[in-house]
Structure formats: structure tokens, C-alpha cells
Design a protein around this motif. Structure first.
Motif, short mmCIF file in Angstrom:
data_model
loop_
_atom_site.label_atom_id
_atom_site.label_comp_id
_atom_site.label_asym_id
_atom_site.label_seq_id
_atom_site.Cartn_x
_atom_site.Cartn_y
_atom_site.Cartn_z
N ALA A 101 0.81 -1.21 0.00
CA ALA A 101 0.00 0.00 0.00
C ALA A 101 0.85 1.26 0.00
N GLN A 102 1.93 1.26 0.78
CA GLN A 102 2.74 2.48 0.89
C GLN A 102 3.67 2.69 -0.31
N ASP A 103 3.75 1.70 -1.19
CA ASP A 103 4.70 1.79 -2.31
C ASP A 103 4.06 2.26 -3.62
N TRP A 104 2.74 2.49 -3.63
CA TRP A 104 2.08 2.94 -4.87
C TRP A 104 2.64 4.27 -5.37
N PRO A 105 2.94 5.27 -4.52
CA PRO A 105 3.51 6.53 -5.03
C PRO A 105 4.84 6.33 -5.76
N GLU A 106 5.64 5.40 -5.28
CA GLU A 106 6.92 5.13 -5.96
C GLU A 106 6.67 4.52 -7.34
N LEU A 107 5.69 3.66 -7.43
CA LEU A 107 5.35 3.07 -8.72
C LEU A 107 4.84 4.15 -9.68
N ARG A 108 4.05 5.07 -9.16
CA ARG A 108 3.58 6.17 -10.00
C ARG A 108 4.75 6.98 -10.54
N GLU A 109 5.77 7.19 -9.71
CA GLU A 109 6.93 7.96 -10.17
C GLU A 109 7.59 7.28 -11.36
N GLY A 110 7.72 5.96 -11.28
CA GLY A 110 8.30 5.22 -12.41
C GLY A 110 7.43 5.29 -13.64
N LEU A 111 6.12 5.19 -13.46
CA LEU A 111 5.21 5.27 -14.59
C LEU A 111 5.18 6.68 -15.18
N SER A 112 5.39 7.70 -14.35
CA SER A 112 5.45 9.08 -14.86
C SER A 112 6.64 9.26 -15.79
N SER A 128 -9.53 -1.22 -23.37
CA SER A 128 -9.22 -0.05 -22.54
C SER A 128 -7.74 0.28 -22.59
N LEU A 129 -6.91 -0.73 -22.69
CA LEU A 129 -5.47 -0.50 -22.81
C LEU A 129 -5.16 0.29 -24.08
N VAL A 130 -5.78 -0.07 -25.19
CA VAL A 130 -5.59 0.63 -26.45
C VAL A 130 -6.09 2.07 -26.35
N ARG A 131 -7.26 2.26 -25.77
CA ARG A 131 -7.81 3.62 -25.66
C ARG A 131 -6.89 4.52 -24.84
N ALA A 132 -6.35 4.00 -23.74
CA ALA A 132 -5.45 4.80 -22.92
C ALA A 132 -4.16 5.12 -23.65
N MET A 133 -3.63 4.14 -24.37
CA MET A 133 -2.38 4.37 -25.08
C MET A 133 -2.54 5.37 -26.22
N LEU A 134 -3.71 5.38 -26.86
CA LEU A 134 -3.93 6.32 -27.95
C LEU A 134 -3.79 7.77 -27.48
N VAL A 135 -4.09 8.03 -26.20
CA VAL A 135 -3.96 9.39 -25.67
C VAL A 135 -2.67 9.54 -24.86
N LYS A 136 -1.74 8.60 -25.07
CA LYS A 136 -0.38 8.67 -24.51
C LYS A 136 -0.36 8.59 -22.99
N SER A 137 -1.16 7.72 -22.45
CA SER A 137 -1.22 7.54 -21.01
C SER A 137 -0.50 6.26 -20.61
N ALA A 138 0.27 6.33 -19.52
CA ALA A 138 0.75 5.11 -18.88
C ALA A 138 -0.45 4.41 -18.25
N VAL A 139 -0.34 3.09 -18.06
CA VAL A 139 -1.52 2.32 -17.67
C VAL A 139 -1.19 1.29 -16.59
N ASP A 193 6.74 -0.47 -21.78
CA ASP A 193 7.38 -0.01 -20.55
C ASP A 193 6.50 0.95 -19.76
N ALA A 194 5.40 1.39 -20.37
CA ALA A 194 4.48 2.30 -19.69
C ALA A 194 3.24 1.56 -19.18
N VAL A 195 3.32 0.23 -19.10
CA VAL A 195 2.17 -0.58 -18.67
C VAL A 195 2.58 -1.53 -17.55
N ILE A 196 1.75 -1.62 -16.53
CA ILE A 196 1.88 -2.63 -15.50
C ILE A 196 0.59 -3.44 -15.47
N VAL A 197 0.70 -4.75 -15.56
CA VAL A 197 -0.44 -5.64 -15.41
C VAL A 197 -0.35 -6.29 -14.04
#
Length: 480
Positions: free
Chosen positions: A41-52, A169-180, A208-212
Motif C-alpha cells: 500500500a505504501q509503495d504505490w507513489p513510488e510506482l507512479r513515479e516510475g510510470l510518470s 481499454s489498454l488501447v484507448r489509454a495508449m492512444l492518448v499517450k497515457s501510462a496504464v 514499458d508504460a504498462v503494469i499488469v
């Protein structure tokens, strides 16, 4: 296969040793155990930093390059011998019980949607000029310029067991250049990682911008941790699941929800005369059987206008068509709890048919399909597994009225009608709440250009930046 199977995809910059194992709740009778990897739970912000950081690399790609990568990936998936498709087929069959043929049909329908021509149509329909995702573009109505900015991070919460659906949904997010972040469903947790793995071979920046990942439906801390880091959320599920997700959203977050929906077919006498009873029944069987009827787009009922071909005639022809379809594409193995529920419903239907001359009942020797004839629409269970009710209506104009009990959840209507009756009934269905009307035989193959659940799902993810009332726009007429 091994006793325990990891269903996660992790970017190259993630150290798997820092993540926690979350076992997938796949039921007591599941032939294989799965687990996903997720942060504490406390590590989600660090993961967001990597995805950013991954998002910044993604943002340097043009939308044309992203479309090209998705197109090339899905072209590979069109080959049934493609190595990732072969492995995905095996895993989805093991996870869902679908027959290999049913899984292949689902892959063909779902992944055939994400080719370049179609994706560009989506972008043009929802954004006007796709290149607004790359830079400021002229906007004549504004007398200025406009730019579309996708989310830095989108969380996708999947539900159900429809093979290939997480790609949408993965395709829709990637089309607008979003990490997922993709949270897979316990009903089918395996496909998403296979798809991203194949995408990595085409364009590693995208992958590299996707985590499953996975967390249990009752893991509120994990849900909150992922949603809290996200600029946008795409969610699938029933009323309770979607309500739980909404509770964690802030006013600044963009949200696209696909809740429980029901679809139906309807045919008129003029359409039956024009197309032919057997052919209409064949088309209906295709609509019902694709995705084993687990997708919301699959009809649970067919309304038949009374006339020369009766509702009983249609039900008998449909039963024959369902049998022929199942011979080529079997249902597969139904989980024990679902099989028991299906048998109970069958027994009730058989009893009703035996005691009511207006009712009828046809079924496969096994569980492959079930057709029932009922005098009126009472309830639609939406449990899938190729079980459909045929309902008579007096006239074509009665079709919208008959579907009114489903109005709040009505999604897709396969309307077999011709001429003015088609346009009249279609307009009434639109007013009732239907968000897609197609011809029977095309219900299960909607294009991604369709406004899914009646909303523009790509443009809802973006935020617009307009330049107006500035001296620079008066002197500059190009694109920046």
C-alpha cells in the motif's frame, strides 16, 4: 502447466523482488492457480513515479507511431499460429473453460478491431484531428489553437472473462499517450500480460508504460492505492463493484465506467421474408454464441413479430442454428457452480414448457446451448453460456414497449427490420436507451468507432488546452 502461474507484466524498470504476491481468487474448481504482483500500500507513489517517467518517453512518440505499433501488434495476432496467441489461447482456455475454438473466435473479433484504419477513425471521430495529441493545431471555430492532453496515468479495472477484452481499454489509454495500470479480472487474468508482451516486441516504449497486476476485490487498500495515483480510471463491473471504485475517486479524476448492460435482438415479419427464416436464425446464433454470450453486446432475448413465421417457428430454427454453430465452435467447460445454476434454470424452463402451450424448450444434450419460448419478457438473467429466450410481440411497433423493462440497462439491439419500420423502431429504441443498433449477425462485432455505452470513450480521457485571444494566434496559422 505448473501449479501456480504469474499473470503480471512488469516494465523493464520494475524490480519484481520489491512487489508482493496476490493470489487470484479463481474458484475452488479452477484447474490452475494464478497470482499477480503488486506493490504494498505504501509503495504505490513510488510506482507512479516510475510510470510518470515512462509516460514522458511515451509522450515523445507521435500518435501515428502509437497507432502503427498497435496495428502491427494486432496484425501479428491475426495469425492463429502467432506464438503469443498460441500461449494466450492455452491459458485462456485453462482459465475460463471456453473451448479453443470459442477463444479463437473471440480473439479474432476483439483484436481485429485495433488496426490502423479503425483506430484513426476513432481518433478523427472523437478528436477531429488526431495530431492534436502531438501539438497545438489550428482551430478555426476558436480562431486560435488547441491541444489534447491525455492522463499521465490511467488505471483500468477489468471484470468478467471475455477473452481479449482488456485490450480495449489498454488501447484507448495508449492512444492518448497515457501510462496504464491494468488490474485483471479473476475470471480471466491471463490475456493482458500476453498482449503487452507482444507489444513490447514491436515498441518497447509502449510496453514499458504498462503494469499488469491483480488485487482481490475486497482489497480496498490496493484499489485505493492504484486509484489515488491515477489521473483517469476506466472500470468494468456490476453495480457494487463500480460503486466501490467511484468511492475512491476525486473530482479532478476522469472516469469512464462500463457497468452491467443487457442486449436484445428483434426481428419483424418483413425482415424474415426478406432475409429468410433460416438465415436470420443463423445470424442470431452467431450473435448469441460469440464470447459464449458473456459480453454485454450478446443478446439474451430475441423478440419476434407475429405473422407468417411465428415466434415458435423462429425458436425452432434458432435451436437448429445453435446446434450447428456449437458443432463448429463448442461452448467448452462450464464451472461447476454455473453449470448447476444453468441446469436448475433449464429444469424450470422445461416444466413451464410442459405445462403451458404458449411456451417451448429446446436444448443441447450437454450444456452447449438452450433456447426457450416464453409468452412475455419476465426477467433477463444475463448469465451467458448460450441461453436465450424467444418472445413474441404483436407488431413491430410493440418492440420498444416490450423492451422497456430493460431500458435502464439496455445496450445493444440487433434490429431485423426494413424500410420505414426500421427507422421508426430504431428511433424509439434510441429514445428508450439503446446505444447501439446493428443488424442481426453483427451484434457481436461492434467496431471500436462505436461510442461504447453511448459515450465517447477516448475523448473523455483527455483534457483540452485552448489558445485564444492572443496576438500570436493572429500571426501564426500553422501548427505548433
Amino acid at each position: 502447466m505448473s501449479d501456480s502461474y504469474c499473470i503480471s507484466w512488469l516494465p523493464s524498470w520494475v524490480d519484481a523482488r520489491t512487489l508482493h504476491r496476490a493470489n487470484v481468487d479463481s474458484g475452488d474448481d479452477a484447474p490452475l492457480r494464478y497470482y499477480g504482483l503488486r506493490p504494498a500500500a505504501q509503495d504505490w507513489p513510488e510506482l507512479r513515479e516510475g510510470l510518470s517517467k515512462a509516460h514522458e518517453a511515451l509522450r515523445q512518440l507521435t500518435v501515428a507511431q502509437i497507432v502503427e505499433a498497435l496495428d502491427k501488434t494486432c496484425l501479428r495476432w491475426a495469425n492463429r499460429d502467432f506464438v503469443h496467441r498460441v500461449k494466450a489461447r492455452q491459458d485462456v482456455v485453462a482459465a475460463t473453460g471456453f473451448s479453443p475454438e470459442a477463444v479463437d473466435r473471440s480473439f479474432d473479433v476483439e483484436l481485429g478491431n485495433y488496426r490502423a484504419e479503425t483506430l484513426n477513425k476513432v481518433l478523427r471521430r472523437e478528436l477531429g484531428d488526431p495530431e492534436v495529441l502531438d501539438r497545438f493545431k489550428d482551430d478555426s471555430e476558436l480562431s486560435g489553437h488547441t491541444l489534447a492532453v491525455g492522463p499521465r496515468l490511467t488505471t483500468v479495472v477489468c471484470s468478467g472473462n471475455v477473452p481479449g477484452l482488456p485490450a480495449l481499454s489498454l488501447v484507448r489509454a495508449m492512444l492518448v499517450k497515457s501510462a496504464v495500470i491494468v488490474k485483471v479480472a479473476s475470471g480471466e487474468p491471463t490475456f493482458a500480460a500476453h498482449f503487452v508482451r507482444s507489444l513490447a516486441e514491436v515498441n518497447p516504449i509502449l510496453a514499458d508504460a504498462v503494469i499488469v497486476t491483480y488485487w482481490r476485490s475486497d482489497d480496498v487498500a490496493a484499489l485505493h492505492g492504484a486509484v489515488e495515483q491515477s489521473d483517469a480510471v476506466i472500470a468494468y463491473g456490476g453495480s457494487e463493484a463500480c460503486s466501490a471504485i467511484r468511492a475512491h475517486l476525486g473530482p479532478h479524476q476522469r472516469y469512464v465506467e462500463h457497468g452491467h448492460k443487457v442486449s436484445a435482438g428483434a426481428v419483424t415479419q418483413n425482415y424474415l421474408a426478406s432475409v429468410g427464416l433460416q438465415e436470420v436464425a443463423r445470424r442470431a446464433a452467431e450473435d448469441i454464441s460469440t464470447f459464449n454470450q458473456h459480453a454485454c453486446i450478446a443478446p439474451q432475448v430475441f423478440l419476434v413479430e407475429q405473422g407468417r413465421s411465428s415466434a415458435r417457428d423462429f425458436a425452432e430454427a434458432l435451436a437448429q442454428a445453435m446446434a450447428e454453430h456449437a458443432a463448429d465452435i463448442p461452448l467448452g467447460t462450464v464451472p461447476a457452480a454455473d453449470a448447476a445454476a444453468l441446469q436448475i434454470r433449464r429444469a424450470s424452463m422445461a416444466w413451464t414448457a410442459a405445462t403451458d402451450v404458449e411456451s417451448g424448450f429446446w436444448r443441447a444434450p450437454g450444456l452447449d446451448w438452450t433456447v426457450t419460448l416464453a409468452p412475455e419478457l419476465v426477467a433477463v438473467h444475463g448469465t451467458g453460456n448460450r441461453m436465450v429466450s424467444v418472445i413474441p410481440v404483436a407488431t413491430a411497433s410493440d418492440i420498444p414497449h416490450a423492451l422497456r423493462p430493460l431500458a435502464s440497462q439496455l445496450q445493444n439491439v440487433g434490429l431485423g427490420a426494413v424500410g420505414e419500420e426500421f427507422w421508426t423502431v430504431a428511433a424509439e429504441l434510441g429514445q428508450l436507451g439503446a446505444c447501439r443498433i446493428s443488424e442481426p449477425g453483427r451484434m457481436a462485432t461492434p467496431s471500436v468507432v462505436w461510442r461504447h455505452d453511448g459515450m465517447p470513450c477516448v475523448s473523455r480521457l483527455v483534457q483540452w488546452c485552448d489558445i485564444e485571444m492572443h496576438s500570436e494566434t493572429a500571426t501564426h496559422t500553422g501548427n505548433r
